[in-house]
Design a protein around this motif. Structure first.
Motif, PDB file in Angstrom:
ATOM      1  N   VAL A 346      27.440  46.678  14.064  1.00 37.77           N
ATOM      2  CA  VAL A 346      26.556  45.546  13.953  1.00 37.77           C
ATOM      3  C   VAL A 346      26.594  44.562  15.187  1.00 37.77           C
ATOM      4  O   VAL A 346      25.315  44.308  15.803  1.00 37.77           O
ATOM      5  CB  VAL A 346      26.814  44.841  12.684  1.00 37.77           C
ATOM      6  N   LEU A 347      27.538  44.374  15.781  1.00 39.99           N
ATOM      7  CA  LEU A 347      27.986  43.423  17.048  1.00 39.99           C
ATOM      8  C   LEU A 347      27.008  44.191  18.287  1.00 39.99           C
ATOM      9  O   LEU A 347      26.458  43.387  18.986  1.00 39.99           O
ATOM     10  CB  LEU A 347      29.509  43.292  17.242  1.00 39.99           C
ATOM     11  N   PRO A 441      21.151  41.253  12.925  1.00 36.93           N
ATOM     12  CA  PRO A 441      21.229  42.792  12.183  1.00 36.93           C
ATOM     13  C   PRO A 441      22.450  42.817  11.215  1.00 36.93           C
ATOM     14  O   PRO A 441      23.299  41.908  11.412  1.00 36.93           O
ATOM     15  CB  PRO A 441      21.437  43.574  13.494  1.00 36.93           C
ATOM     16  N   GLY A 442      22.336  43.678  10.449  1.00 35.98           N
ATOM     17  CA  GLY A 442      23.282  43.835   9.604  1.00 35.98           C
ATOM     18  C   GLY A 442      23.494  45.497   9.024  1.00 35.98           C
ATOM     19  O   GLY A 442      22.677  46.165   9.524  1.00 35.98           O
ATOM     20  N   LEU A 443      24.580  45.780   8.401  1.00 34.35           N
ATOM     21  CA  LEU A 443      24.801  46.916   7.800  1.00 34.35           C
ATOM     22  C   LEU A 443      25.390  46.830   6.373  1.00 34.35           C
ATOM     23  O   LEU A 443      26.395  45.914   6.332  1.00 34.35           O
ATOM     24  CB  LEU A 443      25.816  47.911   8.650  1.00 34.35           C
ATOM     25  N   TYR A 444      24.859  47.405   5.529  1.00 34.24           N
ATOM     26  CA  TYR A 444      25.219  47.099   4.110  1.00 34.24           C
ATOM     27  C   TYR A 444      25.390  48.358   3.224  1.00 34.24           C
ATOM     28  O   TYR A 444      24.432  49.179   2.908  1.00 34.24           O
ATOM     29  CB  TYR A 444      24.011  46.095   3.208  1.00 34.24           C
ATOM     30  N   PHE A 445      26.824  48.642   2.841  1.00 33.50           N
ATOM     31  CA  PHE A 445      26.942  49.821   2.134  1.00 33.50           C
ATOM     32  C   PHE A 445      27.503  49.565   0.927  1.00 33.50           C
ATOM     33  O   PHE A 445      28.683  49.200   0.598  1.00 33.50           O
ATOM     34  CB  PHE A 445      28.094  50.594   3.077  1.00 33.50           C
ATOM     35  N   ILE A 463      25.828  39.622  11.494  1.00 30.16           N
ATOM     36  CA  ILE A 463      26.164  38.687  12.477  1.00 30.16           C
ATOM     37  C   ILE A 463      24.908  37.985  12.831  1.00 30.16           C
ATOM     38  O   ILE A 463      23.978  38.687  13.275  1.00 30.16           O
ATOM     39  CB  ILE A 463      26.965  39.292  13.771  1.00 30.16           C
ATOM     40  N   GLU A 464      24.846  36.687  12.977  1.00 26.11           N
ATOM     41  CA  GLU A 464      23.764  36.165  13.345  1.00 26.11           C
ATOM     42  C   GLU A 464      24.164  34.796  14.137  1.00 26.11           C
ATOM     43  O   GLU A 464      24.818  34.311  13.847  1.00 26.11           O
ATOM     44  CB  GLU A 464      23.237  35.559  11.948  1.00 26.11           C
TER      45      GLU A 464
END
Length: 501
Positions: A346-347, A441-445, A463-464
């Motif tokens: 994500v970073l 952006p993000g990732l969500y599992f 992370i924003e």
């Protein structure tokens, strides 16, 4: 909460105590005179005048009506904390807790427009309003400004709101009237309905279109921030960073107490209320799998040492400008290998998005850059049923299962600022110096996602940061908070060490 006679609830016989004539005479006596010295202008008064001039130039010869909006009932006769409509605040410089039901009117003149702010000034102390009106009375809501005091604060001529209906009716048949819709209520709404009554369908449609054009113009006016606004955004980010540090310092207590998400929300909210108006939006304090719910604001879960905490929060200053920052923090202070793997993907996506946020690029270029990295990682991890390139195509989108939201939005006096701007000025618009946007952006599992390996289930990372577009690139206004996994771990350890010292 106590109650008195109020125009919010005019008939509450079970809660009203009549006032005797002796009381009425006594209550009016023995008060020190009001301070005759007028207040200094608000810092936003000068910039607000320039904004009014810009609006005036767009709509010559037309009467423009911009209401602040009124109080909104939370429960029976108690109201939500007041916040003026953002267009009104932007054009007057008046921020928190300022003048419910006020209305800014830009009256057309040969030279452009003359601004008048209509509101309800304080009443004399020998009036019933002073002691018996729970909505306006000084005994109930504090000392309200006089006409002269508010005019000195915002640099706009002021008049009693009782004069507004006649102003709106005057020459309404010959002077076009545009209104910021969805805000007016009470007598103002009635007068507007009166002057527009009897319009045929075509004329009514034209009036509605004219109002919408004003709303859009005022929203687009905020796309590019002036110097005052930029400094407010910097300060909001600085204060937000301090709020995040306060949360980290209290994470052990949040774990110990149980229902730690509420503890986190409360710690940040205390900081925001102390240094500014409030949190700029409902804080997202999402621990564990709750981080996979994008707008998790229930904040009723526990914090467990093995989990991540996704904290999405921002301080709104008294000027109403807000930050919007997200950090994903290991509750224990150390990322697990699986958590670090997701975090660093994500970073990398965020770094790509920030790099794309350049003057001359389109707003959508930022999302494209970030999501390309997301798709590449998902392909490398074997999660996509197609290639990253195919997923990014118009007929694809499979990567959106794990990042369904956009990467950016404009930010300013609203957390989702400029929301009424036209698509060609917003999503397809060109980035210009002075714009402020998020890159997040993000990732969500999700825990029940059977397409995801066990070690990734229940991990949500976003992370924003708040990015100011400059003439030759950009500035990360929220860079005071660490972003790399190593820096986050070191920062948390330093905060805890400082607390123990």
């Amino acid at each position: 909460m106590m109650s008195a006679m109020s125009d919010r609830q005019p008939t509450l016989p079970n809660r009203q105590t009549p006032f005797s004539e002796a009381f009425k005479q006594f209550i009016a006596q023995g008060w020190a005179p009001h301070d005759p010295v007028l207040p200094a202008p608000l810092p936003a008064a000068g910039p607000a005048r320039a904004r009014r001039d810009a609006v005036s130039a767009q709509f010559p010869g037309e009467r423009l009506v911009v209401p602040a909006g009124g109080l909104k009932i939370r429960s029976n006769d108690t109201d939500f904390r007041y916040r003026p409509h953002s267009a009104f605040a932007h054009l007057t410089g008046l921020g928190t807790d300022r003048e419910p039901d006020a209305v800014l009117v830009l009256e057309p003149t040969d030279a452009g427009h003359e601004a008048t702010l209509y509101f309800k000034p304080r009443a004399p102390r020998d009036s019933a309003e002073f002691y018996a009106d729970a909505r306006h009375g000084e005994m109930w809501v504090g000392k309200r400004p006089s006409l002269e005091e508010l005019a000195a604060l915002c640099g706009v001529d002021c008049a009693p709101v009782e004069e507004l209906p006649d102003r709106i009716r005057k020459d309404a048949g010959t002077i076009p009237v545009r209104v910021v819709t969805g805000v007016a209520d009470g007598e103002l709404a009635e007068v507007l309905a009166e002057i527009r009554a009897g319009l045929d369908a075509e004329a009514a449609e034209a009036v509605a279109a004219a109002d919408t054009e004003l709303v859009v113009a005022l929203s687009e006016l905020r796309l590019t921030k002036d110097g005052y606004e930029i400094e407010q955004m910097r300060e909001a980010c600085r204060q937000t960073a301090d709020g995040f540090a306060a949360v980290v310092a209290d994470l052990p207590e949040a774990v110990r107490r149980g229902r730690g998400e509420r503890w986190v929300e409360g710690v940040f909210g205390l900081h925001a209320r102390h240094v500014g108006n409030a949190a700029g939006y409902d804080t997202i304090a999402a621990s564990g799998e709750h981080a996979c719910t994008l707008h998790w604001i229930r904040n009723d879960g526990d914090l467990r040492p093995q989990d991540l905490l996704l904290l999405d929060a921002g301080v709104e200053l008294d000027s109403l400008y807000t930050a919007d920052v997200t950090r994903t923090l290991p509750v224990s202070g150390t990322f697990s290998p699986a958590q670090r793997r997701v975090y660093e993907a994500v970073l990398e996506a965020q770094e790509a998005g920030i790099a794309a946020a350049q003057p001359g690029a389109t707003f959508s270029d930022v999302h494209k850059a970030a999501v390309a990295v997301i798709a590449r990682h998902l392909e490398a991890w074997g999660l996509l049923p197609v290639t990253a390139e195919e997923s990014l195509g118009e007929e694809g989108g499979q990567h959106r299962r794990w990042m369904v939201h956009g990467t950016s939005h404009h930010l300013g006096i609203d957390v989702h600022d400029c929301a009424q701007a036209r698509n060609e000025r917003y999503r397809q618009g060109t980035l210009e110096a002075g714009m402020v946007l998020t890159v997040e952006p993000g990732l969500y599992f999700k825990g029940d996602d059977e397409l995801v390996p066990d070690e990734l289930r229940g991990i949500g990372v976003r992370i924003e940061d708040d990015i100011l577009i400059t003439a030759d690139g950009n500035e990360n206004l929220s860079a005071g908070l660490p972003r790399t996994a190593d820096d986050v771990e070191a920062w948390m350890a330093d905060v805890w060490a400082g607390r123990r010292a």
